[in-house]
Motif scaffolding. Structure first.
Motif, PDB file in Angstrom:
ATOM      1  N   ALA A   1       0.293   5.743  -0.852  1.00 33.57           N
ATOM      2  CA  ALA A   1      -0.676   7.174  -0.764  1.00 33.57           C
ATOM      3  C   ALA A   1      -0.041   8.093  -1.851  1.00 33.57           C
ATOM      4  CB  ALA A   1      -0.955   7.603   0.615  1.00 33.57           C
TER       5      ALA A   1
ATOM      6  N   HIS B   1      -8.908   8.728   1.990  1.00 29.45           N
ATOM      7  CA  HIS B   1      -8.889   8.315   3.420  1.00 29.45           C
ATOM      8  C   HIS B   1      -8.523   9.650   4.120  1.00 29.45           C
ATOM      9  CE1 HIS B   1      -7.945   3.733   3.843  1.00 29.45           C
ATOM     10  NE2 HIS B   1      -8.551   4.159   2.674  1.00 29.45           N
TER      11      HIS B   1
ATOM     12  N   ILE C   1      -4.128   1.172  -2.646  1.00 27.17           N
ATOM     13  CA  ILE C   1      -4.179  -0.597  -2.189  1.00 27.17           C
ATOM     14  C   ILE C   1      -3.809  -1.263  -3.033  1.00 27.17           C
ATOM     15  CG2 ILE C   1      -5.679  -1.897  -0.701  1.00 27.17           C
ATOM     16  CD1 ILE C   1      -7.225   0.792   0.173  1.00 27.17           C
TER      17      ILE C   1
ATOM     18  N   MET D   1      -5.568   6.596  -1.124  1.00 27.92           N
ATOM     19  CA  MET D   1      -4.816   5.392  -0.693  1.00 27.92           C
ATOM     20  C   MET D   1      -4.664   4.600  -1.825  1.00 27.92           C
ATOM     21  SD  MET D   1      -3.611   4.317   2.263  1.00 27.92           S
ATOM     22  CE  MET D   1      -2.717   2.897   2.458  1.00 27.92           C
TER      23      MET D   1
ATOM     24  N   ASN E   1       0.753  -1.236   0.029  1.00 29.26           N
ATOM     25  CA  ASN E   1       0.030  -0.012   0.043  1.00 29.26           C
ATOM     26  C   ASN E   1       0.764   1.305   0.033  1.00 29.26           C
ATOM     27  OD1 ASN E   1      -2.334  -1.632   0.231  1.00 29.26           O
ATOM     28  ND2 ASN E   1      -2.116  -1.606   2.602  1.00 29.26           N
TER      29      ASN E   1
END
Length: 148
Positions: A39, A68, A105, A103, A37
Motif C-alpha cells: 500500500a 481502498h 496489487i 493498494m 500486495n
C-alpha cells in the motif's frame, strides 16, 4: 513602497502558479518477498474552493492499483475498494495505515526499504500527478517499533 509592490506581486504570482492539488509525505510500505500486495500512503491537499476527488492511481510496480479503505464491520476490521477519495476545499485528506490508502496489487518485484517507486495519481479536475520517487518504508501497522 516599491518593496510592498514587489511583495504583493510575489504573493499574486505564487497563488496563480500554485497547483490545485499538492501531495506530500508519500511513501509505500515494505513487504516481505513472498507477499504480492502493498500500500501507499500520503497527504493530499486541495487548494481550490471546490471539492476534488482522487479517482485512481497506477504504478509500474503492480499489475493493479486500487483505492481502498478500512472499515469496522461488527468486531472485524475489513478492507474494501472505494471508487474515489474526497479532498474538501482548502483542506487535506490523509491516506494512512488503517484508513484510506492506495493498494498496490500483484507486485512485480518485492518492495524494499530504502528504494523508491513511481506512482501516478488521477484527480477529478483532470490533473495527473506523477510521483517519481516515492520512498519505501518499513511500517508495522498499528504497532510502534521497539528496540529489543
Amino acid at each position: 513602497m516599491l518593496k510592498t509592490f514587489f511583495a504583493a506581486l510575489f504573493v499574486c504570482a505564487t497563488s496563480v502558479f500554485a497547483a490545485p492539488i499538492e501531495v506530500s509525505d508519500a511513501y509505500a510500505r515494505e513487504v516481505p518477498p513472498n507477499l504480492k500486495n502493498s500500500a501507499a500512503f500520503m497527504k493530499i491537499a486541495n487548494t481550490t474552493t471546490e471539492e476534488l476527488f482522487l479517482l485512481g492511481a497506477a504504478s509500474p510496480v503492480a499489475t493493479r492499483v486500487e483505492l481502498h479503505e478500512h472499515v469496522m464491520e461488527g468486531e472485524m476490521m475489513k478492507m474494501r475498494p472505494v471508487e474515489k477519495i474526497a479532498i474538501a476545499p482548502h483542506a487535506h485528506t490523509t491516506l494512512e495505515p488503517g484508513g484510506l490508502h492506495v493498494m498496490l496489487i500483484g507486485l512485480n518485484t518485492p518492495l524494499r526499504e530504502g528504494e523508491t517507486i513511481v506512482l501516478e495519481l488521477y484527480f477529478s479536475n483532470g490533473q495527473k500527478q506523477t510521483l517519481d520517487a516515492v520512498p519505501i518504508k518499513s511500517v508495522m501497522m498499528g504497532m510502534k517499533k521497539h528496540k529489543m
